[in-house]
Design an enzyme around this catalytic site. Structure first.
Site, short mmCIF file in Angstrom:
data_model
loop_
_atom_site.label_atom_id
_atom_site.label_comp_id
_atom_site.label_asym_id
_atom_site.label_seq_id
_atom_site.Cartn_x
_atom_site.Cartn_y
_atom_site.Cartn_z
N ASP A 1 -17.25 3.02 -12.06
CA ASP A 1 -15.85 2.39 -11.27
C ASP A 1 -14.95 1.34 -12.35
OD1 ASP A 1 -15.28 3.68 -9.52
OD2 ASP A 1 -15.51 2.92 -7.79
N ASP A 55 1.80 -14.44 0.93
CA ASP A 55 1.56 -13.25 0.81
C ASP A 55 -0.01 -13.36 -0.13
OD1 ASP A 55 -0.15 -10.87 -0.28
OD2 ASP A 55 1.34 -10.75 -1.93
N PHE A 92 4.49 -7.15 3.15
CA PHE A 92 3.89 -5.69 2.61
C PHE A 92 3.22 -4.68 4.00
CE2 PHE A 92 1.13 -1.88 0.89
CZ PHE A 92 2.29 -1.11 -0.41
N GLN A 139 5.81 1.43 4.21
CA GLN A 139 6.58 2.79 3.71
C GLN A 139 7.75 2.08 2.62
OE1 GLN A 139 5.76 1.58 7.26
NE2 GLN A 139 4.85 3.86 7.57
N ARG A 169 6.92 -0.49 0.42
CA ARG A 169 6.04 -0.73 -0.37
C ARG A 169 6.57 -1.70 -0.86
NH1 ARG A 169 5.77 4.44 -4.15
NH2 ARG A 169 3.87 3.47 -4.94
N SER A 196 7.39 -6.83 -0.34
CA SER A 196 7.11 -7.28 0.31
C SER A 196 7.74 -8.85 0.45
CB SER A 196 5.36 -7.95 0.34
OG SER A 196 5.48 -8.18 -1.14
N ASP A 207 -19.99 1.21 -5.44
CA ASP A 207 -19.66 0.47 -4.07
C ASP A 207 -18.78 1.10 -3.03
OD1 ASP A 207 -17.11 -0.15 -5.49
OD2 ASP A 207 -17.80 -2.08 -5.24
N ASP A 260 -16.92 7.17 -3.49
CA ASP A 260 -18.62 7.14 -4.42
C ASP A 260 -19.80 7.72 -4.46
OD1 ASP A 260 -17.08 5.74 -6.14
OD2 ASP A 260 -17.58 3.81 -5.82
#
Lengths: 692, 598
Positions: free
Chosen positions: A317, A354, A387, A390, A392, A394, A528, A532
């Site tokens: 990953d 944030d 955020f 809808q 997208r 902040s 992880d 996966d």
């Protein structure tokens, strides 16, 4: 698990191992190793012969037979000792794990939510599906009673008992950090968890079982090697058994000497059969598993470790493996004619509330670049806009100032809905940033677009070198990411992986693994997340991160307690070392036979054919000392090689041919030459001390 | 070694290696079923035999077909010998062969050993020679070829359940490989003077009266011995010689080409009617190695990597050069006892020099020594000189050649499959040494393959050693020994080695046409052959079912000098260690006694 390492012959382990070596003389134990069983039988036979000789009627001088018998017993004991020593190390590790399984009280919730009624139960009484709450300050140091999945709450957890890592980790409900391990401790806050394993099936139980069973489960290559060793033993048994008639015949036709004695034949047999490798075989396997534990990797079987040595392709990953888990702001790129300080200022305002790592990194970057201090958000009379999926976006509303940050598309929609326009220079910047493999975040105030924040994926330090090492090992690295192709390509290039899979869905990962497997490659995967799990289950070697979800851990056949994705290098090395040690000692063992022949054949038959003395190239003192020296060498070499068996032959990523040439020179050529010197030395010692 | 010896060896290898490539490619083409021109004739055979040529067989069916085919071969050769007096083409009116000798000969020719307990011209009529022995010369050679082809298919195919069709493979190998080549060689040999007729034996009056010592016989026709066991003789003389006749050239060609080695005459290729000139000698040696060498090339082609085949061929060639040079130089050295008597054993324009006892003057020591190396390196067993009379070390090398399992070129097919078993063993150990599950040509070598390789490698040494032990311990076994001391031991060891490894050459000396040796050696031959073939086919089946892994940086290359060295090392170590004590008590002692004095 404490990372306890032992010195090779640590008295704490060596002393009990000596006792264990004698206990292993039980025929039921010996029978499990056919080659050593032959030595065992030979020891008994020569002992009986010695007793007979002491009674006055032996097939060779009693002292000689006795000396041979004693050294044959030593050969068996040395092999037992090697095995016991390796097991002792493992047991010590298991014991430190078992310390975790002391009595634990658990608060079992009657209703599966925080604050509900609970009753105190024994940790051992918990069953799969039970829900318990663990709070900091609980009795018994807030130990988590069983493996489970957090269904409510967040807590910092001390996992040092399992991983040896002292820094606490955060465990929270949902997402990839929801699994907790029994035996670890809650340090702060509380969590509600659903038990995912019955007693006896927990992680710690599995670890202990693995350590204790290491010697019983033979790996596929070990089985194949055992077949070869048994075959060689059968042939050499044929060689020595037929030597008696050959000798009888030769004595008769030459009219000189005496037929070879049973004692000498047993000595020859033991010297010829591959006792060195057979005596150390199980020690090598146990030591390999031990090394895995020292690397903090738990494998469900030795088979998985051995398979790791054969891995051709490694799928990883991107996030959390190749890059640090979170993207970080790396640059403020203002729109044409704009000011980067203003952009930074507004970006910081928009990010103050944030709490995402990205948001925090913007604040940090603004401080670093423009020395903008964090402002007191309450004094600003700000209203934060969080955020949402809808919008997208902040941001923050400061009075009538609307500051927003978000993806280029979202901001474009917002600005255009307010009657503004999205400047071409910003579009250009956005494309540029994406091409670099970074994520562009556009900042706008009202309908004015200020510029772009570049959020960069930070490739982990040193990872490039690790991938280069994997490449030298012959392993192809493939990065798997949900990012778009452009971003993925840039990061792949920076990290130095060989290939990447962009816009990966769980199905795409699975399909990629199947495709590699169809080509005949052995695929390893580290992962992880819950998403996966299907890929982990499909991969041949699956290393789940301990920080990962329970689903991922269940799907993997190894769990890395340190959650270090490049740990696979150690896993591969350990897998390879186990094979290399077995292969090298086998070669050494067989090559030794040449010198032993030169010692024993002239000694055994010089009475019949005096001319055979010409083959005594080592110039050994007497027939008796020659045979005894070979037997002593054969016994001592096991002891000398115990360190090698436990530590393993070092693996170097050199390419197959170079590695083979090197090992052949050391163990093949060395195996031919060393016994000449060794047997001679022992013979000189015996002659000087007058022991033979 | 003399210049002549070096040139001979060099020319031999050069011609051999040049011929190996085209023939090898042809064999691959043929066995892959691409020789369309041959179909019509093949189809006739299939229709007659009721074989469905498109049907593929799993390894077990393949092995059962081979076993059945060979068991029938034993029966037919046995029956022909027992009934020969009642059958045509028997101008000398040869009597029915004794049951034990017939059994031994039947097994011997079916297993491609061609050990001969009997004397050809004094025992067998022409029909048995042609229909029994010559036919088996073809079929036993074809058996060896198809077994190695099945093994190669096992390596080349992936995820497959079958290894080919035994009947089709046998037909193709016989019809389009062995028959045409034998025809060609027979013509060449006949051109050199090898006879080909069905005439009765000729009586000729010799120019001189030959005087010799004949054994004195008692009333029952048994030789009389003195109280020490030595045979008593009396002077005798004759002026008439019987010249044996027969269809020799046709049998001679396949005798060499199929690495059979069973001579038409008792003297085998030392007989002037079998091998008249140095050129015919050269052709015969070439014919022995031709198919074994070519099969290496076929192997490379069929697994899709020519270098793999060349690596195996290189290992064989290197071992052979050492062996050949050793025999040639030991034989050229001569005998120190003769040197002490002032005998000139040096080579020169007038004599080949060296140890000439038991050798034909027209071949000399070099051509005889090279022939000995060739015939024992390959499991041919034809001889043009008496190995019994070689110097101890000169005789040790042929013995070792066989004891290594007949893998230095080896028999047709058998040599390559034996070598591939060693290759699998070599990659197993070396795979472990580099920390990877061993693989050969992309096939993982796992427990099952090791089990089969182990059986294949175990069988012959155990047969040789246990057989020798039985022989030296029993009265019947010791009775056959001609020479006292260590040499007598060498004779028995050689006989068992030759039989179990399906070589068939004899150290002579040993009187082996007794019920004891006929039965013991027949068992050794049968199990030495099929005790290896069955596990090899089982391995072929298992390998065919496996996936073929692509080579990567971690894969051990199996085509370079490193692998060749490794392969040779494995053959020497695994092959030879079993025999060291036995060799020490036989030829090595003889050598030390000869050179260092008793």
């Amino acid at each position: 698990m404490t990372k306890k390492t032992f010195k090779l012959f640590d008295p704490a382990l060596a002393v009990p191992a000596i006792g264990e070596a004698f206990r292993k003389l039980n025929p039921a134990v010996q029978w499990r190793n056919p080659v050593m069983f032959v030595v065992y039988a030979g020891s008994i036979l020569t002992t009986l012969l010695a007793l007979q000789a002491l009674g006055g009627e032996g097939d060779a001088p009693a002292g000689f037979i006795l000396a041979i018998a004693v050294w044959l017993w030593f050969t068996v004991l040395f092999a037992n000792f090697a095995e016991a020593l390796a097991e002792g190390r493992s047991k010590a590790q298991a014991a430190s794990l078992r310390g975790l399984k002391r009595e634990i009280w658990a608060k079992k919730l009657l209703e599966p939510h925080y604050g509900g009624k609970w009753q105190l139960v024994q940790g051992n009484d918990l069953r799969k599906g039970d829900v318990v709450v663990v709070e900091a300050g609980d009795i018994g140091q807030s130990v988590i009673p069983a493996d489970g999945e957090v269904i409510e709450g967040v807590a910092s957890v001390d996992e040092s008992a399992i991983t040896g890592e002292s820094a606490p980790v955060i465990r929270e409900s949902g997402g990839d950090f929801s699994a907790v391990t029994g035996g670890t401790r809650v340090l702060s806050d509380w969590i509600v968890l659903r038990v995912t394993a019955n007693p006896g099936e927990t992680f710690v139980d599995r670890m202990i079982a693995m350590v204790e069973n290491a010697k019983r489960q033979k790996t596929p290559n070990e089985i194949a090697l055992t077949i070869l060793l048994v075959a060689l033993t059968i042939v050499f048994l044929g060689v020595t058994v037929t030597l008696l008639p050959f000798s009888l015949f030769s004595v008769e036709v030459s009219g000189a000497g005496r037929p070879v004695s049973i004692t000498v034949l047993v000595a020859l047999l033991v010297c010829l059969i591959p006792t060195t490798i057979a005596g150390l075989l199980s020690a090598i396997g146990v030591a390999g598993m031990s090394r895995m534990m020292q690397a903090n990797v738990i494998a469900t079987s030795g088979r998985a470790v051995e398979a790791a040595g054969d891995v051709d392709v490694l799928l990883m990953d991107k996030t959390g493996t190749i890059t640090l888990g979170n993207r970080q702001a790396s640059a403020f790129l203002p729109a044409e004619g704009g000011d980067d300080a203003e952009l930074a200022d507004l970006a910081q305002l928009a990010s103050l509330a944030d709490e995402t790592p990205e948001g925090r990194s913007i604040v940090v970057l603004a401080k670093q670049k423009f020395n903008l201090r964090e402002r007191d958000i309450h004094a600003l009379d700000a209203h934060f806009v969080h955020f949402s999926a809808q919008t997208r976006m902040s941001g923050v509303d400061l009075g009538d100032k609307q500051i927003r940050k978000g993806s280029a598309d979202a901001i474009r929609r917002q600005v255009e809905s307010l009657g503004g326009s999205f400047p071409a220079s910003v579009s250009h910047r956005v494309d540029e940033v994406a091409r670099r493999g970074s994520t562009p975040l556009v900042v706008a105030e009202g309908k004015r677009v200020l510029g772009v924040i570049e959020l960069k994926d930070i490739v982990k330090g040193g990872i490039r070198e690790r991938f280069a090492e994997l490449r030298r090992m012959g392993i192809k690295t493939v990065m798997v990411t949900g990012d778009n192709r452009v971003t993925a390509a840039a990061i792949a290039a920076e990290a130095g992986v060989d290939d990447f899979l962009a816009e990966a869905t769980p199905e795409a990962k699975l399909a990629l693994i199947r495709q590699y497997q169809a080509e005949g490659r052995l695929v390893a995967m580290t992962g992880d997340g819950t998403n996966d799990a299907p890929a982990l289950a499909q991969a041949d070697v699956a290393v789940a991160m301990n920080t990962g979800t329970q689903a991922a851990k269940e799907a993997g056949n190894m769990v890395d307690l340190d959650s270090n994705p490049t740990k696979l290098i150690e896993v591969v090395e350990t897998g390879k070392q186990m094979l290399m040690t077995r292969g090298s000692l086998t070669t050494f063992s067989i090559a030794n036979d040449i010198a032993k022949y030169f010692a024993i054949i002239p000694a055994a038959f010089v009475g019949t054919y005096p001319q055979l003395a010409a083959l005594n190239v080592m110039g050994l003192a007497s027939p008796a000392s020659a045979i005894l020296s070979a037997v002593i060498f054969n016994a001592l070499i096991i002891v000398f090689l115990i360190p090698l068996a436990l530590k393993g032959v070092r693996y170097r990523p050199l390419g197959a041919a170079t590695l083979l040439r090197r090992n052949l020179a050391v163990y093949g050529l060395g195996g031919i030459l060393v016994p000449f010197a060794g047997i001679k030395l022992i013979d000189v010692f015996l002659a000087v001390t007058g022991l033979a | 070694m003399s210049t002549h010896a070096w040139l001979l060896l060099g020319a031999f290898l050069a011609v051999l290696l040049l011929a190996a490539k085209p023939l090898g490619l042809y064999i691959a083409y043929l066995m892959e079923g691409r020789l369309r021109i041959g179909r019509p004739l093949e189809n006739v055979v299939y229709r007659l035999a009721g074989v469905r040529p498109d049907e593929e067989m799993g390894w077990l069916r393949y092995a059962l077909a081979i076993l059945l085919f060979n068991a029938l071969g034993v029966l037919s050769v046995y029956a022909l010998q027992r009934l020969q007096l009642a059958l045509p083409f028997n101008p000398q009116q040869m009597l029915a062969v004794t049951p034990d000798s017939a059994f031994n000969t039947a097994v011997s020719f079916v297993t491609n050993t061609n050990w001969q307990g009997y004397g050809g011209e004094s025992t067998l009529g022409y029909l048995v020679q042609m229909l029994g022995l010559t036919v088996q010369n073809f079929l036993s050679a074809a058996t060896g070829i198809v077994v190695v082809i099945a093994l190669i298919r096992g390596l080349a195919r992936h995820s497959a359940a079958t290894v080919g069709n035994a009947w089709v493979d046998l037909t193709r190998a016989t019809l389009y490989l062995l028959l045409p080549l034998s025809f060609l060689i027979a013509i060449v040999l006949a051109g050199q003077g090898v006879i080909q007729n069905l005439d009765p034996y000729r009586e000729v009056t010799t120019l001189e009266v030959t005087r010799y010592e004949a054994p004195r016989l008692d009333a029952a026709g048994q030789p009389l011995t003195d109280d020490k066991g030595a045979v008593l003789t009396e002077p005798a003389q004759t002026a008439v010689q019987t010249l044996a006749m027969g269809p020799v050239a046709s049998q001679e060609a396949i005798k060499m080409l199929g690495t059979n080695g069973g001579g038409f005459f008792n003297a085998n290729s030392a007989h002037p009617y079998e091998n008249p000139t140095p050129l015919s000698n050269f052709v015969q040696m070439l014919a022995i190695f031709l198919i074994p060498a070519a099969l290496c090339v076929s192997f490379g082609r069929m697994v899709g990597d020519g270098r793999q085949g060349w690596a195996v061929l290189a290992a064989m060639t290197l071992m052979f050069v050492v062996a050949a040079a050793a025999v040639m130089s030991f034989e050229q050295q001569g005998n120190p006892r003769l040197a002490a008597l002032g005998v000139d054993q040096l080579g020169g324009p007038l004599q080949s020099g060296g140890n000439l006892e038991g050798k034909e003057a027209r071949f000399g020591s070099a051509d005889s020594a090279l022939f000995a190396a060739v015939t024992t390196a390959a499991s041919c067993g034809a001889v043009n000189a008496m190995h019994d009379s070689f110097t101890p070390l000169g005789g040790l090398v042929p013995l070792v050649n066989m004891q290594l399992g007949e893998v230095i070129f080896g028999g047709v097919g058998t040599g390559l499959y034996g070598m591939l078993v060693f290759a699998i063993l070599a990659v197993f150990i070396s795979g472990l040494m580099i920390g990877r599950t061993p693989e050969y040509l992309g096939k993982k070598i796992e427990a099952h393959e090791m089990k089969m390789s182990a059986i294949a490698i175990l069988v012959t040494p155990l047969l040789v050693l246990l057989g020798t032990a039985i022989a030296v311990m029993s009265e019947a076994g010791r009775a056959g020994i001609a020479n006292p001391g260590a040499h007598g031991f060498s004779e028995i060891l050689y006989a068992l080695t030759s039989a179990a490894n399906n070589n068939g050459s004899a150290f002579a000396g040993l009187s082996a046409n007794t019920p004891f040796y006929n039965v013991l050696l027949a068992l050794a031959m049968w199990f030495g052959r099929f005790g290896v073939i069955v596990p090899v086919l089982a391995m072929a089946g298992a390998l065919a079912a496996k996936k073929r892994l692509p080579a990567g940086a971690g894969t051990l290359p199996t085509h370079g000098p490193l692998f060749v060295t490794l392969l040779i090392g494995t053959v020497l170590l695994v092959g030879l260690l079993n025999y060291v004590p036995a060799l020490a008590l036989g030829p090595i002692v003889e050598h030390l006694v000869l050179w260092l004095g008793a």
